[in-house]
Write a protein that holds these residues in place. Structure first.
Motif, PDB file in Angstrom:
ATOM      1  N   ASP A  16      14.241 -29.956  -6.584  1.00 33.01           N
ATOM      2  CA  ASP A  16      14.151 -31.261  -5.912  1.00 33.01           C
ATOM      3  C   ASP A  16      12.835 -31.402  -5.149  1.00 33.01           C
ATOM      4  O   ASP A  16      12.172 -32.443  -5.216  1.00 33.01           O
ATOM      5  CB  ASP A  16      15.334 -31.492  -4.977  1.00 33.01           C
ATOM      6  CG  ASP A  16      16.635 -31.748  -5.730  1.00 33.01           C
ATOM      7  OD1 ASP A  16      16.582 -32.047  -6.939  1.00 33.01           O
ATOM      8  OD2 ASP A  16      17.711 -31.639  -5.102  1.00 33.01           O
ATOM      9  N   GLY A  17      12.456 -30.363  -4.422  1.00 37.06           N
ATOM     10  CA  GLY A  17      11.194 -30.395  -3.680  1.00 37.06           C
ATOM     11  C   GLY A  17       9.992 -30.494  -4.599  1.00 37.06           C
ATOM     12  O   GLY A  17       9.041 -31.223  -4.323  1.00 37.06           O
ATOM     13  N   ILE A  18      10.033 -29.759  -5.707  1.00 38.80           N
ATOM     14  CA  ILE A  18       8.946 -29.822  -6.689  1.00 38.80           C
ATOM     15  C   ILE A  18       8.876 -31.219  -7.288  1.00 38.80           C
ATOM     16  O   ILE A  18       7.790 -31.803  -7.417  1.00 38.80           O
ATOM     17  CB  ILE A  18       9.149 -28.767  -7.799  1.00 38.80           C
ATOM     18  CG1 ILE A  18       9.019 -27.349  -7.224  1.00 38.80           C
ATOM     19  CG2 ILE A  18       8.172 -28.992  -8.949  1.00 38.80           C
ATOM     20  CD1 ILE A  18       9.530 -26.262  -8.154  1.00 38.80           C
ATOM     21  N   TRP A  19      10.032 -31.766  -7.653  1.00 36.51           N
ATOM     22  CA  TRP A  19      10.059 -33.091  -8.280  1.00 36.51           C
ATOM     23  C   TRP A  19       9.486 -34.153  -7.341  1.00 36.51           C
ATOM     24  O   TRP A  19       8.769 -35.060  -7.771  1.00 36.51           O
ATOM     25  CB  TRP A  19      11.452 -33.441  -8.774  1.00 36.51           C
ATOM     26  CG  TRP A  19      11.474 -34.784  -9.432  1.00 36.51           C
ATOM     27  CD1 TRP A  19      12.236 -35.857  -9.077  1.00 36.51           C
ATOM     28  CD2 TRP A  19      10.676 -35.218 -10.547  1.00 36.51           C
ATOM     29  NE1 TRP A  19      11.949 -36.930  -9.894  1.00 36.51           N
ATOM     30  CE2 TRP A  19      10.993 -36.560 -10.805  1.00 36.51           C
ATOM     31  CE3 TRP A  19       9.709 -34.604 -11.341  1.00 36.51           C
ATOM     32  CZ2 TRP A  19      10.396 -37.305 -11.820  1.00 36.51           C
ATOM     33  CZ3 TRP A  19       9.108 -35.338 -12.355  1.00 36.51           C
ATOM     34  CH2 TRP A  19       9.454 -36.669 -12.588  1.00 36.51           C
ATOM     35  N   THR A  20       9.745 -34.028  -6.050  1.00 36.21           N
ATOM     36  CA  THR A  20       9.170 -34.966  -5.082  1.00 36.21           C
ATOM     37  C   THR A  20       7.644 -34.919  -5.142  1.00 36.21           C
ATOM     38  O   THR A  20       6.977 -35.964  -5.150  1.00 36.21           O
ATOM     39  CB  THR A  20       9.669 -34.637  -3.652  1.00 36.21           C
ATOM     40  OG1 THR A  20      11.084 -34.825  -3.617  1.00 36.21           O
ATOM     41  CG2 THR A  20       9.002 -35.511  -2.602  1.00 36.21           C
ATOM     42  N   ILE A  21       7.095 -33.728  -5.214  1.00 39.24           N
ATOM     43  CA  ILE A  21       5.635 -33.564  -5.284  1.00 39.24           C
ATOM     44  C   ILE A  21       5.091 -34.102  -6.603  1.00 39.24           C
ATOM     45  O   ILE A  21       4.049 -34.776  -6.630  1.00 39.24           O
ATOM     46  CB  ILE A  21       5.262 -32.080  -5.067  1.00 39.24           C
ATOM     47  CG1 ILE A  21       5.575 -31.690  -3.623  1.00 39.24           C
ATOM     48  CG2 ILE A  21       3.791 -31.827  -5.407  1.00 39.24           C
ATOM     49  CD1 ILE A  21       5.514 -30.208  -3.356  1.00 39.24           C
TER      50      ILE A  21
END
Length: 172
Positions: A16-21
């Protein structure tokens, strides 16, 4: 001053954090007028595949916030099999794809830091060459490649579009 950033393999819990970036990078490229990453690639399944194959890496700050994501691939990149130009070596290479930096908060120099940080991983894995490509209009990445001594090799065609291809030979 000690560098408090660290690079570690991404885990599925980081998706999820990677996808936000990645979404921030997609938006940034759009705002810059680029067609790069404007067609549904990359997407969460591509990133999940990177992670499950052990390709995904994240850069973390001292509070373990994700500052950036990169795919470091130790496999032949089919798009690199044909180049309009010449690679500088025929040796096995690592390939870097999907480098994206967190824009909130944005930290200057993270892409350069990651490109530097993956070099010892490549050498320790027996790879002394890194190949990369990017869009002709990705000025930020082109600047990073130049700063870190990547040599322009020609054009490759990735997902139907010409891209600038670079290689760097790493010392042992």
């Amino acid at each position: 001053m000690t560098d408090v950033r660290k690079l570690r393999k991404a885990e599925i819990k980081d998706l999820d954090g990677i996808w936000t970036i990645i979404q921030q990078a997609i938006q940034k490229r759009k705002e810059e007028g680029s067609s790069q990453w404007q067609d549904g690639y990359p997407n969460p399944s591509v990133i999940a595949n990177d992670i499950s194959n052990g390709y995904g890496y994240i850069c973390l700050d001292q509070e373990d916030r994700i500052l950036a994501y990169v795919a470091l691939i130790f496999a032949i990149e089919p798009a690199y099999e044909e180049i309009e130009g010449n690679w500088i070596s025929d040796q096995p290479y690592a390939c870097i794809h999907r480098l994206a930096v967190n824009q909130e908060p944005y930290t200057k120099g993270i892409a350069t830091w990651i490109m530097h940080a993956v070099e010892p991983i490549c050498v320790e894995s027996g790879y002394h060459s890194i190949r990369v490509d990017t869009n002709f209009d990705n000025v930020g990445m082109l600047r990073v490649f130049d700063k870190l001594g990547y040599q322009y090799c020609g054009e490759v065609f990735f997902r139907g579009a010409a891209r600038k291809a670079y290689e760097k030979i790493l010392s042992a």
